[in-house]
Enzyme design. Structure first.
Site, PDB file in Angstrom:
ATOM      1  N   ASP A 102       0.919  -1.136   0.010  1.00 12.75           N
ATOM      2  CA  ASP A 102      -0.044  -0.030   0.135  1.00 12.75           C
ATOM      3  C   ASP A 102       1.112   1.135   0.012  1.00 12.75           C
ATOM      4  O   ASP A 102       2.221   1.180   0.310  1.00 12.75           O
ATOM      5  CB  ASP A 102      -0.999  -0.102   1.214  1.00 12.75           C
ATOM      6  CG  ASP A 102      -1.974   1.063   1.176  1.00 12.75           C
ATOM      7  OD1 ASP A 102      -3.045   0.632   1.779  1.00 12.75           O
ATOM      8  OD2 ASP A 102      -1.993   1.762   0.239  1.00 12.75           O
ATOM      9  N   TRP A 103       0.288   2.522  -0.191  1.00 11.20           N
ATOM     10  CA  TRP A 103       1.320   3.568  -0.642  1.00 11.20           C
ATOM     11  C   TRP A 103       1.600   4.017   0.750  1.00 11.20           C
ATOM     12  O   TRP A 103       0.721   4.600   1.524  1.00 11.20           O
ATOM     13  CB  TRP A 103       0.424   4.552  -1.204  1.00 11.20           C
ATOM     14  CG  TRP A 103       0.524   4.517  -2.848  1.00 11.20           C
ATOM     15  CD1 TRP A 103       1.008   5.476  -3.736  1.00 11.20           C
ATOM     16  CD2 TRP A 103       0.358   3.240  -3.836  1.00 11.20           C
ATOM     17  NE1 TRP A 103       0.988   5.006  -5.011  1.00 11.20           N
ATOM     18  CE2 TRP A 103       0.691   3.702  -4.947  1.00 11.20           C
ATOM     19  CE3 TRP A 103      -0.022   1.937  -3.343  1.00 11.20           C
ATOM     20  CZ2 TRP A 103       0.688   2.928  -5.823  1.00 11.20           C
ATOM     21  CZ3 TRP A 103      -0.328   1.061  -4.558  1.00 11.20           C
ATOM     22  CH2 TRP A 103      -0.087   1.713  -5.755  1.00 11.20           C
TER      23      TRP A 103
END
Ligand code: GLC
Length: 735
Positions: free
Chosen positions: A261-262
């Site tokens: 995930d970012w």
């Protein structure tokens, strides 16, 4: 040796035949192509493909003609083009999209065919926008009604979520676009999402929280999976050895790429050794989010290269990562046989409307106030901010720049034309228009009236109307249905309960439409004759809602999660184990999530899992089994007759739950193990068939680390919701 001999064999062994090298030749097997590409790549090129080069893209191998990979949000539509390094939009003028209904609405259709239609449509839009990885669908289980992102997911039941995620993934990927199933795993709240450390027992993990991911991988064939922000047993989801190496890649045989995930990657050694393949969004060395040239500082960038060059880590992990990223690339960016896709097509709008119509849930309809007959009324009062508020904007990364969004008010006005006088009153202020994600909401919600004046104006409008349609609920602002924050209570915000009660006082013909992705409390439920769960319906919201409210479409949606009367009726809250703060987060309710908890405790819900009414009526009868003993290698055939006993055609979802009467370990009273949506004309009947095998009886034994089926007596429950069972049959399993 001349410079030309350094050219990759892509130039062919001689000018004449220009043979394609294996890695470029799609007649060669995928694995052979990967191996050939690996042989040609330098160490630096191998490192370069393992991390982002911009906010949403990662490098290919330019020298070899291997293209870069482009990712896009999100689960409900293709996000507007972002700036190279920033979250803000790039300001393109050709990137508006079709906003499809939120995944709670899709799941509420209980119709895998709608999931296939959804996946095909959104995959076509991603393909047309030349994206290789769609960052969706999300299948985190609905553990608490406070979770800000439940609207992006597929409800509380692992079986329903498993059946609904598979067609979505399969159809997206037929476009040569990878689905990226998220967030793996245990991302069941937004509060402290980067720092909450989930502690859950293996039975709940394997029986509740993992099945939808497993189905997406093993049946859906997902080409990528996104790691979650939260920790599990002390390691972040994006580099969690047990989740990524032992379970996802080990037990399930996942051959795709794990994408972080970012900003979900926090540790170089763990990122190398614990199964992360492609790193995005890392905020390195304290640089601000989106800072330029931070990409070389990513964990899987220069730090990794340095460890390799110093011989501190072996290349075995590196080669596995590169193989997985190349496999993802060859299935998508390098795939020359993929279709061209399409964007904002009439077919996509029709799909959005059809899914929305099928997902809307009629929760209550006392006195059959619905459907409204436009020729039977002169004046409709539409009250509530959610009748006009743009809901495709905001909510976090799933926010969209929709080509257009038909609001409920617009849909109603267009449906009745000049036959009916429609008056609108806002009723309450729910926070000003979101300017989220660079999209300016297309209305002015500035307001000069006080809350009391808004209330008085709404009651004045309602008093003289033949019917009142109230559109309220939640919205995409923070602490509502929104990423990175959870709700603060089960109640409707902005004092809507008072407004609804007072509307019910001045006009009995009141319909409440709850626009939300979560359950809400309804203390006024006894005073309101009709209630509809309206979801976030996307571009076609107003058309779909008016189709249902005016009876053009007979509602057939069923709740994918339980509506509790009180928050503490929910398992996570009853055990006081919803922990909004950072730190260890023990899921004390274990596998008793949703209706499983309600039935264990004998607490009646406001509306049950699987509940949804129709404008016609149905009867289930003659529930029977071909025999009453199931053997290890056998199966049982259960049939039930469904009859449309009403005046108009409609669809019903026949649901099969199975209960284990006696087990060595605690089990829920019953669990969903089958469903079928059937459409019948008035008077028509249909026999619905279910095949029950030992697999439907198993539970996870965390001592044996295995799925087990114990001999004994079981009960098959057939009904139209978890709380509305119309027939049962007992049977025995003999090991
Ligand atoms: C966000 C979300 C994830 C999304 C990603 C890219 O923080 O958690 O679902 O796909 O970042 O926007």
């Amino acid at each position: 040796m001349g410079i030309w001999s350094l050219l990759p064999i892509a130039c062919g062994t001689s000018a004449g035949d220009r043979q394609l090298p294996p890695y470029l030749d799609e007649s060669v097997s995928l694995e052979e192509r990967i191996e050939d590409a690996m042989k040609r790549m330098t160490l630096e090129e191998k490192i370069a493909v393992l991390h982002a080069q911009s906010k949403f893209s990662s490098r290919g191998v330019p020298r070899l003609g291997i293209p870069e990979l482009w990712c896009t949000d999100g689960p409900h539509g293709i996000r507007a083009e972002g700036a190279w390094d920033e979250w803000r939009q790039a300001g393109w003028t050709n990137d508006s999209c079709t906003a499809f209904p939120a995944l709670t609405c899709l799941t509420a259709t209980w119709n895998p065919a709608m999931s296939a239609l959804y996946g095909r449509s959104i995959g076509e839009e991603a393909r047309y926008r030349d994206k290789d990885v769609l960052l969706g669908p999300g299948v985190n289980i609905y553990r608490t009604p406070l979770n800000g992102r439940n609207f992006e997911y597929m409800g509380e039941d692992p079986y329903l979520a498993s059946r609904m995620v598979v067609p979505y993934v399969q159809e997206v990927q037929k476009n040569g676009v990878a689905a990226c199933v998220k967030h793996f795993a245990l991302n069941n709240q937004e509060s402290s999402r980067h720092t909450t450390d989930v502690d859950v027992d293996d039975r709940a993990l394997y029986e509740i929280y993992l099945p939808a991911f497993r189905a997406a991988v093993q049946e859906g064939g997902a080409w990528s999976v996104m790691g979650s922000y939260n920790l599990y047993r002390g390691e972040h989801g994006c580099h969690n050895r047990r989740l990524l190496c032992d379970i996802l890649k080990g037990e399930w045989g996942f051959d795709g790429a794990v994408i972080s995930d970012w900003g979900g990657t926090h540790n170089t050694e763990q990122a190398i050794a614990n199964g992360l393949d492609l790193e995005f969004g890392t905020w390195t060395n304290g640089l601000s989010s989106g800072a330029k040239n931070a990409y070389d500082s990513y964990h899987l960038a220069f730090p990794y290269l340095d460890l390799l060059r110093r011989g501190v880590v072996s290349e075995s992990d590196l080669d596995d990562k590169v193989r997985r990223v190349l496999r993802l690339n060859f299935r998508t960016a390098m795939n020359t046989r993929k279709p061209f896709g399409s964007l904002n097509s009439p077919e996509h709008l029709m799909a959005a409307r059809q899914i929305a119509c099928e997902g809307i849930v009629l929760l209550k309809n006392e006195g059959e106030i619905l459907p409204i007959n436009p020729s039977g009324v002169k004046k409709i009062a539409v009250i509530g901010e959610n009748a006009v508020k743009m809901m495709t904007v905001g909510g976090g990364s799933s926010s969209l720049k929709a080509r257009y969004e038909c609001s409920p008010l617009e849909g109603i006005v267009k449906a009745v034309g000049d036959r009916v006088d429609v008056i609108y009153e806002r009723g309450y202020i729910g926070g000003l228009s979101p300017m989220s994600d660079g999209v300016v909401a297309g209305y002015d919600l500035s307001e000069s009236r006080t809350a009391d004046e808004l209330l008085v104006d709404a009651l004045t409008a309602a008093r003289t109307a033949d019917v009142v349609l109230f559109f309220g609920g939640l919205n995409k602002n923070s602490h509502q249905d929104c990423e990175d924050s959870d709700r603060l209570s089960l109640s409707l915000p902005y004092d809507q309960d008072r407004l609804i009660r007072e509307l019910a006082q001045v006009n009995r013909n009141l319909v409440v439409v709850n626009i939300s992705g979560n359950a809400v409390s309804m203390p006024w439920i006894a005073e309101v004759p009709a209630v509809v769960q309206g979801w976030y319906l996307g571009s076609e919201a107003g058309y779909a809602l008016s189709d249902v409210l005016f009876g053009k479409v007979n509602p057939s949606g069923k709740l994918p999660f339980t509506f509790p009367v009180h928050l503490e009726d929910n398992g996570a809250h009853a055990t006081n184990s919803y922990m909004p703060g950072p730190g260890v987060n023990r899921y004390a309710e274990g596998l008793f999530v949703g209706y499983r908890w309600h039935e264990k405790q004998g607490v009646a819900p406001l509306f049950a899992f699987g509940h949804g009414l129709s404008y016609t009526t149905f009867e289930i009868s003659d529930v029977r089994m071909d025999r009453d003993r199931l053997t290890k290698s056998g199966s049982l055939h259960l049939t039930a007759r469904l009859t449309n006993t009403g005046e108009r055609s409609g669809s019903e979802v026949v649901q099969l739950y199975i209960g284990d009467e006696k087990s060595s370990l605690p089990r829920p009273v019953k669990e969903l193990k089958g469903f079928e949506k059937v459409t019948l004309n008035p008077g028509e009947e249909r026999t619905v068939n279910f095949i029950i095998t030992p697999d439907d009886l198993k539970y996870y034994d965390d001592e044996k680390h295995a799925w087990v089926v114990e001999p004994g007596r079981f009960t098959a429950h057939v009904g139209v919701s978890s709380a509305d069972i119309r027939g049962t049959v007992a049977f025995y399993y003999d090991a």
